[in-house]
Design a protein around this motif. Structure first.
Motif, short mmCIF file in Angstrom:
data_model
loop_
_atom_site.label_atom_id
_atom_site.label_comp_id
_atom_site.label_asym_id
_atom_site.label_seq_id
_atom_site.Cartn_x
_atom_site.Cartn_y
_atom_site.Cartn_z
N PHE A 126 0.84 -1.20 0.00
CA PHE A 126 0.00 0.00 0.00
C PHE A 126 0.87 1.24 0.00
N GLU A 127 0.38 2.28 -0.67
CA GLU A 127 1.02 3.59 -0.54
C GLU A 127 0.22 4.41 0.46
N ALA A 128 0.93 4.98 1.43
CA ALA A 128 0.29 5.87 2.39
C ALA A 128 0.18 7.25 1.76
N VAL A 130 5.94 5.06 1.50
CA VAL A 130 5.74 6.37 2.10
C VAL A 130 6.44 7.42 1.25
N ASN A 131 5.73 8.50 0.97
CA ASN A 131 6.33 9.59 0.18
C ASN A 131 7.28 10.42 1.05
N VAL A 132 8.42 10.74 0.48
CA VAL A 132 9.42 11.52 1.20
C VAL A 132 9.75 12.77 0.38
N LEU A 172 10.52 3.89 0.49
CA LEU A 172 10.44 5.35 0.49
C LEU A 172 10.33 5.83 -0.95
N GLU A 173 9.30 6.61 -1.23
CA GLU A 173 9.10 7.13 -2.59
C GLU A 173 9.70 8.52 -2.67
N ILE A 174 10.65 8.68 -3.55
CA ILE A 174 11.25 10.00 -3.70
C ILE A 174 11.12 10.47 -5.15
N MET A 218 11.62 5.41 -7.20
CA MET A 218 11.59 6.68 -7.93
C MET A 218 10.14 6.96 -8.30
N ASP A 219 9.58 8.02 -7.71
CA ASP A 219 8.17 8.36 -7.92
C ASP A 219 8.02 9.32 -9.11
N ASP A 220 6.86 9.31 -9.72
CA ASP A 220 6.52 10.25 -10.80
C ASP A 220 7.54 10.23 -11.93
MG MG Z 1 4.00 8.50 -4.28
#
Ligand code: MG
Ligand code: C2E
Ligand code: MG
Ligand code: MG
Length: 287
Positions: free
Chosen positions: A58-60, A113-115, A145-147, A175-177
């Motif tokens: 899951f992504e918070a 978790v987004n950082v 950790l999503e960065i 690596m997000d986005d």
């Molecule tokens: Mg994200």
């Protein structure tokens, strides 16, 4: 505006600008008290294995239940938190609460978790992560950790140091986005990513737009050759998932599988042994 038309006049008052600044300042002040008053909440969005639909984690995603304005989108308040420096405190709250919740899930699914960039720029961040893991009892391997690019580009040397320390702790880095920034692939590949999340903007029209398809396809080929799993964000339709499966995308996340929901709504998925979760359908409905 007034300055441009009358260069010798000092502009004391621009009502529209004043309004926006006041609003932002007010929100920043409210954010601080909301942190104390439990007015932030984590929602969770399921991430699935593309081939089977099996939930993998899951992504918070942070939600702000403002006492007067109601629910405010993170797209609106995260940038304000970043500008005011509050993001470090908020980010720590998110991390601690996500880890605490996930530590209690019986099927031990992953938690992403987004950082924010500022958290990553903090040289004490790895130590904070480590102490939160100890405090909550969450297994480091379950935390991702999503960065975003902005988190590593400004000071690449420092980011690399911090990321390496995080990897030593045993957490994963995503690596997000992916695709929305301006840095070259070769720059990004210098960083130790365990996952690449292709941005929703490319996934959205992947089945109908040849440019989107080409970008997603080439990302998948590159990632495969580097042995890095790819997750496609924002999967909403069957045609998208069909394309992604055909092209070898391993993981998906999007409204097709589930919207971000409060913790209570994912109970059926997290309070079951792993074997039962595996048998859950793509929407996570356990019979
Ligand atoms: Mg994200
Ligand atoms: P993100 O990390 O890229 O998160 C994915 C966003 O896409 C979420 O928006 C999610 O609700 C949305 N989404 C997922 N699947 C679909 C879909 O199929 N269709 C559509 N239209 N949207 C989908 P959300 O929750 O509004 O968050 C927006 C952004 O705010 C996040 O983007 C992230 O950058 C930031 N954010 C959220 N929570 C946190 C946090 O705890 N810390 C930090 N630093 N940033 C956060
Ligand atoms: Mg994203
Ligand atoms: Mg995004």
């Amino acid at each position: 505006r007034a300055k441009a038309t009358a260069p010798n006049t000092i502009c004391f008052y621009d009502p529209s600008m004043d309004q926006a600044v006041r609003e932002r300042n007010a929100l920043a002040i409210d954010m601080r008290s909301s942190l104390q008053n439990n007015e932030f909440e984590l929602f969770y969005q399921v991430q699935n294995e593309a081939a089977t639909g099996r939930p993998i984690g899951f992504e918070a995603l942070l939600r702000w239940n403002h006492p007067v304005r109601g629910r405010i989108s993170p797209a609106e308040f995260i940038p304000i938190a970043e500008r005011t420096g509050l993001i470090n405190e908020i980010g720590e709250w998110v991390l601690r609460n996500a880890c605490r919740e996930a530590a209690g899930w019986t099927n031990a699914l992953g938690i992403a978790v987004n950082v924010a960039a500022q958290q990553l720029a903090d040289l004490t961040f790895p130590a904070k992560v480590k102490s939160i893991l100890t405090e909550t009892g969450l297994d480091a391997q379950r935390l991702e950790l999503e960065i975003t690019e902005s988190g590593i580009i400004e000071d690449q040397r420092r980011a690399l140091v911090v990321l390496k320390q995080l990897k030593e702790i045993g957490v994963k880095i995503a690596m997000d986005d992916y695709g929305t920034g301006y840095s070259s692939l070769s720059t990004l590949m210098n960083f130790p990513f365990d996952k690449i999340k292709i941005d929703r903007s490319f996934v959205e029209h992947v089945a109908t737009d040849s440019l989107s398809a080409a970008i997603v396809r080439s990302t998948l080929i590159l990632a495969q050759s580097l042995n890095i799993p790819v997750l496609a964000e924002g999967v909403e339709g069957q045609d998208q998932i069909d394309f992604l499966k055909r092209e070898g995308c391993l993981q998906v996340q999007g409204y097709l599988f589930g919207k971000p929901v409060p913790l209570s709504a994912i109970r059926p998925l997290i309070d079951v042994p792993a074997w039962a979760a595996e048998e859950a359908g793509p929407l996570g409905q356990v019979a």
